[in-house]
Design a protein around this motif. Structure first.
Motif, PDB file in Angstrom:
ATOM      1  N   VAL A 193      43.178 -47.950  -6.119  1.00  0.00           N
ATOM      2  CA  VAL A 193      41.226 -48.691  -6.269  1.00  0.00           C
ATOM      3  C   VAL A 193      40.292 -48.963  -4.922  1.00  0.00           C
ATOM      4  O   VAL A 193      39.183 -48.378  -5.021  1.00  0.00           O
ATOM      5  CB  VAL A 193      41.763 -49.728  -7.457  1.00  0.00           C
ATOM      6  CG1 VAL A 193      39.591 -50.440  -7.785  1.00  0.00           C
ATOM      7  CG2 VAL A 193      42.405 -49.258  -8.790  1.00  0.00           C
ATOM      8  N   ILE A 194      41.374 -49.797  -4.171  1.00  0.00           N
ATOM      9  CA  ILE A 194      40.978 -50.082  -3.020  1.00  0.00           C
ATOM     10  C   ILE A 194      40.008 -49.136  -2.127  1.00  0.00           C
ATOM     11  O   ILE A 194      39.194 -48.842  -1.607  1.00  0.00           O
ATOM     12  CB  ILE A 194      41.303 -51.079  -1.870  1.00  0.00           C
ATOM     13  CG1 ILE A 194      41.647 -52.448  -2.820  1.00  0.00           C
ATOM     14  CG2 ILE A 194      40.733 -51.456  -0.906  1.00  0.00           C
ATOM     15  CD1 ILE A 194      40.491 -53.017  -3.313  1.00  0.00           C
ATOM     16  N   GLN A 195      41.378 -48.086  -2.160  1.00  0.00           N
ATOM     17  CA  GLN A 195      41.257 -47.003  -1.218  1.00  0.00           C
ATOM     18  C   GLN A 195      40.135 -45.976  -1.831  1.00  0.00           C
ATOM     19  O   GLN A 195      39.530 -45.207  -1.243  1.00  0.00           O
ATOM     20  CB  GLN A 195      42.144 -46.305  -1.077  1.00  0.00           C
ATOM     21  CG  GLN A 195      42.985 -47.479   0.200  1.00  0.00           C
ATOM     22  CD  GLN A 195      45.113 -46.590  -0.446  1.00  0.00           C
ATOM     23  OE1 GLN A 195      45.089 -46.422  -0.947  1.00  0.00           O
ATOM     24  NE2 GLN A 195      45.668 -47.831   0.234  1.00  0.00           N
ATOM     25  N   ALA A 196      40.018 -46.165  -3.199  1.00  0.00           N
ATOM     26  CA  ALA A 196      38.851 -45.198  -3.975  1.00  0.00           C
ATOM     27  C   ALA A 196      37.896 -45.065  -3.403  1.00  0.00           C
ATOM     28  O   ALA A 196      36.936 -44.606  -3.101  1.00  0.00           O
ATOM     29  CB  ALA A 196      39.732 -44.819  -5.318  1.00  0.00           C
TER      30      ALA A 196
ATOM     31  N   ASN B 126      40.910 -38.898  -9.283  1.00  0.00           N
ATOM     32  CA  ASN B 126      38.915 -38.095  -8.911  1.00  0.00           C
ATOM     33  C   ASN B 126      38.111 -38.993  -8.751  1.00  0.00           C
ATOM     34  O   ASN B 126      37.577 -40.455  -9.426  1.00  0.00           O
ATOM     35  CB  ASN B 126      38.310 -37.327  -9.653  1.00  0.00           C
ATOM     36  CG  ASN B 126      39.350 -35.611  -9.334  1.00  0.00           C
ATOM     37  OD1 ASN B 126      40.302 -36.081  -8.893  1.00  0.00           O
ATOM     38  ND2 ASN B 126      39.123 -34.604 -10.510  1.00  0.00           N
ATOM     39  N   LEU B 127      36.922 -38.960  -7.595  1.00  0.00           N
ATOM     40  CA  LEU B 127      35.728 -38.859  -8.053  1.00  0.00           C
ATOM     41  C   LEU B 127      34.769 -38.200  -7.817  1.00  0.00           C
ATOM     42  O   LEU B 127      34.337 -37.158  -7.770  1.00  0.00           O
ATOM     43  CB  LEU B 127      35.161 -40.294  -6.393  1.00  0.00           C
ATOM     44  CG  LEU B 127      36.276 -41.091  -5.835  1.00  0.00           C
ATOM     45  CD1 LEU B 127      35.385 -41.485  -4.266  1.00  0.00           C
ATOM     46  CD2 LEU B 127      35.974 -42.155  -6.790  1.00  0.00           C
TER      47      LEU B 127
ATOM     48  N   PHE C  21      34.509 -41.083   0.962  1.00  0.00           N
ATOM     49  CA  PHE C  21      35.386 -41.580   0.730  1.00  0.00           C
ATOM     50  C   PHE C  21      36.848 -41.076  -0.243  1.00  0.00           C
ATOM     51  O   PHE C  21      38.225 -41.238  -0.677  1.00  0.00           O
ATOM     52  CB  PHE C  21      34.516 -40.977  -1.578  1.00  0.00           C
ATOM     53  CG  PHE C  21      33.710 -41.835  -1.661  1.00  0.00           C
ATOM     54  CD1 PHE C  21      32.783 -41.429  -1.613  1.00  0.00           C
ATOM     55  CD2 PHE C  21      33.710 -43.477  -1.947  1.00  0.00           C
ATOM     56  CE1 PHE C  21      31.083 -42.427  -1.622  1.00  0.00           C
ATOM     57  CE2 PHE C  21      32.903 -44.318  -2.511  1.00  0.00           C
ATOM     58  CZ  PHE C  21      31.429 -43.739  -2.568  1.00  0.00           C
ATOM     59  N   ASP C  22      36.875 -39.827   1.192  1.00  0.00           N
ATOM     60  CA  ASP C  22      37.919 -39.560   1.601  1.00  0.00           C
ATOM     61  C   ASP C  22      39.255 -39.702   2.751  1.00  0.00           C
ATOM     62  O   ASP C  22      38.329 -39.990   3.433  1.00  0.00           O
ATOM     63  CB  ASP C  22      37.949 -37.692   1.666  1.00  0.00           C
ATOM     64  CG  ASP C  22      38.657 -36.989   1.314  1.00  0.00           C
ATOM     65  OD1 ASP C  22      40.739 -37.642   1.686  1.00  0.00           O
ATOM     66  OD2 ASP C  22      38.783 -35.968   0.974  1.00  0.00           O
ATOM     67  N   ASP C  23      39.910 -40.487   2.427  1.00  0.00           N
ATOM     68  CA  ASP C  23      40.256 -40.485   3.539  1.00  0.00           C
ATOM     69  C   ASP C  23      41.045 -40.546   4.176  1.00  0.00           C
ATOM     70  O   ASP C  23      40.960 -40.412   5.550  1.00  0.00           O
ATOM     71  CB  ASP C  23      41.808 -41.278   3.136  1.00  0.00           C
ATOM     72  CG  ASP C  23      41.957 -42.869   2.622  1.00  0.00           C
ATOM     73  OD1 ASP C  23      40.922 -43.670   2.408  1.00  0.00           O
ATOM     74  OD2 ASP C  23      42.342 -43.413   1.643  1.00  0.00           O
ATOM     75  N   ASN C  24      41.464 -38.617   4.319  1.00  0.00           N
ATOM     76  CA  ASN C  24      41.509 -37.635   4.719  1.00  0.00           C
ATOM     77  C   ASN C  24      40.687 -37.188   6.032  1.00  0.00           C
ATOM     78  O   ASN C  24      40.780 -36.881   7.117  1.00  0.00           O
ATOM     79  CB  ASN C  24      42.628 -35.918   3.988  1.00  0.00           C
ATOM     80  CG  ASN C  24      43.428 -36.570   3.045  1.00  0.00           C
ATOM     81  OD1 ASN C  24      44.108 -37.577   3.830  1.00  0.00           O
ATOM     82  ND2 ASN C  24      43.598 -36.066   1.729  1.00  0.00           N
TER      83      ASN C  24
ATOM     84  N   ASN D 296      39.252 -34.295  -6.059  1.00  0.00           N
ATOM     85  CA  ASN D 296      39.974 -35.518  -5.900  1.00  0.00           C
ATOM     86  C   ASN D 296      39.986 -35.537  -4.785  1.00  0.00           C
ATOM     87  O   ASN D 296      40.353 -35.949  -4.012  1.00  0.00           O
ATOM     88  CB  ASN D 296      41.025 -34.106  -6.815  1.00  0.00           C
ATOM     89  CG  ASN D 296      42.672 -35.355  -6.190  1.00  0.00           C
ATOM     90  OD1 ASN D 296      42.960 -35.260  -5.442  1.00  0.00           O
ATOM     91  ND2 ASN D 296      42.935 -35.711  -7.805  1.00  0.00           N
ATOM     92  N   ILE D 297      40.481 -37.215  -4.783  1.00  0.00           N
ATOM     93  CA  ILE D 297      41.066 -37.863  -3.871  1.00  0.00           C
ATOM     94  C   ILE D 297      42.296 -38.782  -3.151  1.00  0.00           C
ATOM     95  O   ILE D 297      42.121 -39.070  -3.015  1.00  0.00           O
ATOM     96  CB  ILE D 297      39.602 -38.865  -3.073  1.00  0.00           C
ATOM     97  CG1 ILE D 297      39.542 -39.887  -4.977  1.00  0.00           C
ATOM     98  CG2 ILE D 297      38.748 -38.748  -3.869  1.00  0.00           C
ATOM     99  CD1 ILE D 297      40.511 -41.026  -5.203  1.00  0.00           C
TER     100      ILE D 297
END
Length: 841
Positions: A60-63, A26-27, A139-142, A31-32
């Motif tokens: 971590v890099i993606q989050a 989570n950020l 921050f959400d890849d989706n 939830n991410i």
């Protein structure tokens, strides 16, 4: 914004004290990432040594949305909206299973990000200091936009055969002749959907006994689905035989979830907008070992030994988005003998699909015939028309209703209600099918607190009431009432600390039957005990390998079984077990072996098993039992599974061809196009060495898609849709480059879409630009303009007059300095990749 540089060398953690398990990420409260494999430890109430927990580098890099650049000195510069820092990757830990990782204390030290563990939601919560000042969507890849407009589009074949798979099994004993059975399946793409066929071979050597078990064409889109051929009915059918027909589903206002785990699709699942737990139940003789298997593979989801009630039940089997698909089979082994041919049943779901969003609706129309298969007919016998129509409406965010009509031997009505009130912890799902007799499925759940839950469920077998109360972090109470079998109640206990773990559960029913289960581990020693009125099973395991955390390596096993039903049988077995650390793509061990000796009331004898997936596309398993709990009859079983991929040439399959029924994928081949004709010719090789750097799919690295990188291809399993592929120069081989920067690719179910990426020679020219007196010219714009395409490469000279033109391809170029022609340049296959070329004006 701040800048920091890591300089302190971290000490290595004692990873044997930490376990691998999956948590969410989570950020803040958002939830991410729903499932991240981490290394850590918790005792059921809180995290243990949270600062030493390890999170994979990529997660971590993606989050944190870090843009990473590799500097010349080997350091990594990481930038985001709120932090700029440089780190030495050698200061990070390298976990044998997770790879490069950050510890929780690394996140605080390097990025100023604090973390905590929420055990109720089972997530790691990252408290990012710059999050409040930045739009959280980034921050959400989706949510990252994927643009395909203007790109060249690659489309899949209209028809192909993607993969075939053959399974052959042999079983036998000293008293009975050997029996050979088989199962063949093939899958591919046709008309924008998938086709699938599976034949059952009850007597493999005899072609007359073979028959079609399944044959289906399936096309699924966001709004409409078509099912043609064999399929489940959307109603609770009481008829005999398989259902073959046509089903149309039309959705308005919502889309079904994209399940990452593929398999056979159930029309009922396509009416849901989120995941839903299901219950799989049935009847079997007491003492039968029942295994729940996903799809048509060998992955065992759960198993249970049927007690005196004669009912097996697997509850909370998840289906839907990001969970397991709803296609399962039931394997029943009489008297628990795994060498005997199991009875195979199709799994039936007792729960219905869930709510749909408010203001949306869906219709389902189906019609077809019943088919009774037999060993005398390859196609079987068709008779007895069945069909129905059903509609569903989301009346509000709390209430969904459905009505329909069915003809299945007689006319029946169907009604459904799904209700979940606001601000009250109640969920109600009821489906009633009425006609000559009333058939109701109900699932009512009440969860007033995290420590207490109650549920009332009903299906054609029985009605049940269950209650669970977590008295403390270590102790829980439970009770169950059943309309068909005895009611029971009991207690469970769990405790973990460092390298010690224990879980115990015991219950007593109204028929005075005691059932218990105990699992505990201490270092390299593990003990499992279980028993009921049918029998007991005790297993003591000692890990001989250095690593006590994982199930791989060498172990010693001491098993004791007893069976009190009919006879007072007992069996004691001592065995050696080995499992390799490496696994195949389908999750099976490359090597697995067991050798032991058993002594019991029926006699004594050897027990041995051997399994391997080391041969590409093949899996071989064998088992020999010289003695069993209930018989002195020696028996054996042998299973061979061969899988073959037929796309892009013959290749070893991954024994997951079943997944293509609802999934497609990408088969990417970057290749050295030496003659620049855009085709992979003889003598030209495929380049996959730096695939993770070379390719991005929908802005994501290949590691996010569990890609299979082989020597001649890169395979990704994906849901149907349109995907963007970006070719990153960071992954180019030396002196080569791609002819395009990005592509759009259509993916349909049934097969891979083939993507060929030509790599052509890349040339670099560098030198000094001087004036007539021989003095270097600073700030001059140097350009190379390709005569055939007009493509420009340019450079600006530095203070020493040096220019640098890179990425040049074969062809003729006009050289210009400050827009004035200074000559020509011709590049051929024989030209040097790098060459100095001074320019004098």
């Amino acid at each position: 914004m701040f800048f920091s540089k890591s300089s302190d060398k971290q000490s290595d953690l004692v990873n044997t004290k930490l376990n691998l398990f999956t948590v969410g990420l989570n950020l803040g409260n958002r939830n991410i990432n729903p499932a991240v494999l981490v290394r850590g430890s918790e005792d059921g109430t809180q995290a243990i040594s949270l600062e030493n927990w390890l999170i994979p580098y990529n997660a971590v890099i993606q989050a944190l949305k870090l843009n990473v650049t590799t500097l010349n000195d080997g350091q990594l510069e990481m930038r985001s909206a709120g932090v700029v820092t440089r780190i030495n990757p050698q200061e990070l830990q390298n976990d044998p299973e997770l790879g490069l990782v950050f510890s929780i204390q690394d996140l605080q030290r390097l990025f100023g990000v604090k973390a905590e563990f929420d055990i109720n939601q089972y997530v790691i919560v990252l408290n990012v200091p710059w999050l409040s000042s930045v739009n959280s969507n980034q921050f959400d890849d989706n949510d990252r936009p994927v643009t395909v407009q203007g790109l060249s589009v690659i489309r899949p074949d209209k028809f192909n055969v993607a993969a075939v798979e053959q399974r052959v099994s042999a079983t036998g004993s000293s008293r009975f002749s050997s029996r050979y059975t088989g199962d063949f399946q093939a899958v591919g793409t046709a008309f924008g959907g998938s086709w699938f066929i599976r034949t059952s071979q009850p007597n493999f050597p005899s072609l007359q006994t073979w028959n079609i078990n399944e044959a289906q064409f399936l096309q699924q889109t966001d709004k409409t689905d078509y099912f043609v051929g064999s399929q489940p009915t959307f109603w609770q059918s009481q008829g005999s035989g398989d259902y073959w027909g046509f089903t149309l589903i039309q959705r308005q206002g919502f889309t079904p979830p994209n399940d990452l785990y593929a398999g056979a699709s159930d029309p009922r699942q396509r009416l849901q907008a989120s995941s839903i737990p299901r219950t799989i139940s049935g009847q079997a003789q007491p003492g039968t070992l029942v295994r729940l298997v996903k799809g048509f593979g060998n992955k065992v989801i759960a198993e249970v030994l049927v007690d005196s009630s004669g009912i097996y039940r697997f509850e909370n089997i998840q289906t839907g988005n990001r969970n397991l698909s709803g296609n399962y089979r039931i394997f029943l082994y009489p008297q628990g003998r795994l060498t005997a041919p199991p009875e195979i049943r199709e799994a039936t779901f007792s729960s219905m699909v869930g709510q749909i969003p408010a203001g949306t609706s869906a219709w389902m129309i189906s019609g077809g015939l019943r088919r009774n298969s037999n060993n005398q007919s390859f196609f079987g016998n068709f008779s007895d028309f069945s069909g129905g129509i059903s509609g569903r409406w989301g009346l509000s965010e709390n209430l969904t209703v459905g009505v329909g009509g069915i003809y299945d031997q007689s006319f029946k009505g169907l009604s459904e209600v799904f209700w979940q009130p606001n601000n009250f912890p109640l969920q109600v799902a009821v489906s009633v099918q009425g006609g000559n007799e009333l058939n109701m499925n109900a699932n009512i759940r009440y969860n007033p607190s995290p420590n207490f839950s109650a549920s009332l469920t009903s299906d054609r077998l029985s009605s049940r009431f269950n209650a669970d109360w977590r008295v403390s972090s270590n102790i829980g109470l439970f009770a169950a009432l059943d309309s068909r079998t005895a009611s029971y109640g009991g207690v469970q206990f769990n405790y973990s600390q460092r390298n010690f773990y224990i879980f115990a559960r015991a219950s007593w029913d109204t028929d005075n039957n005691l059932r218990w289960f105990l699992s505990q581990s201490l270092g390299k020693i593990a003990l499992n005990l279980q028993g009921n009125e049918i029998g007991t099973l005790s297993e003591l395991t000692y890990n001989l390998s250095e690593n006590s955390v994982y199930s791989s390596g060498h172990s010693l096993l001491l098993n004791y079984e007893s069976r009190s039903q009919n006879f007072n049988d007992k069996l004691l077995t001592l065995a050696w077990l080995y499992r390799s650390q490496q696994k195949a793509n389908d999750g099976n061990y490359l090597w697995e072996a067991k050798l032991g000796y058993g002594i019991g009331t029926q006699g004594s004898g050897l027990v041995a098993t051997l399994g391997t997936t080391v041969l590409p596309g093949m899996m071989l398993r064998g088992r020999y039992q010289g003695i069993s709990l209930t018989s002195d009859d020696s028996s054996f079983s042998l299973e061979l599974v061969s899988s073959l991929g037929l796309q892009g040439g013959l290749s070893a399959g991954d024994r997951r061809s079943q997944d293509f029924r609802t999934q497609g994928g990408l088969m990417i081949k970057p290749f050295f196009d030496k003659n620049q004709n855009g085709k992979l010719d003889s003598g030209e090789s495929v380049y996959t060495e730096n695939a993770n750097l070379l390719l991005l799919v929908n802005n994501q690295q290949l590691t996010r898609f569990r890609s299979q990188i082989e020597s001649d291809r890169i395979n990704l399993r994906l849901n149907p849709g349109t995907y963007r592929i970006d070719i990153d120069p960071a992954g180019y081989p030396l002196d080569w480059q791609a002819t395009t920067d990005a592509l759009a690719v259509n993916v349909v179910a049934g097969s891979y879409t083939s993507v060929m990426i030509p790599l052509v020679r890349s040339y670099t020219r560098s030198g000094v630009v001087t004036n007539a007196k021989g003095n270097p010219i600073a700030g001059a714009r140097v350009e190379a303009i390709q005569a055939s395409t007009g493509k420009r490469s340019f450079s600006v000279t530095n203070s020493a007059g040096v220019y640098y033109l890179e990425g040049l391809q074969q062809g003729e170029y006009d050289l210009q300095v400050n827009s004035q022609s200074t000559g020509s340049l011709k590049l051929e296959e024989s030209s040097e990749a790098f060459q100095e070329m001074n320019i004098k004006l």
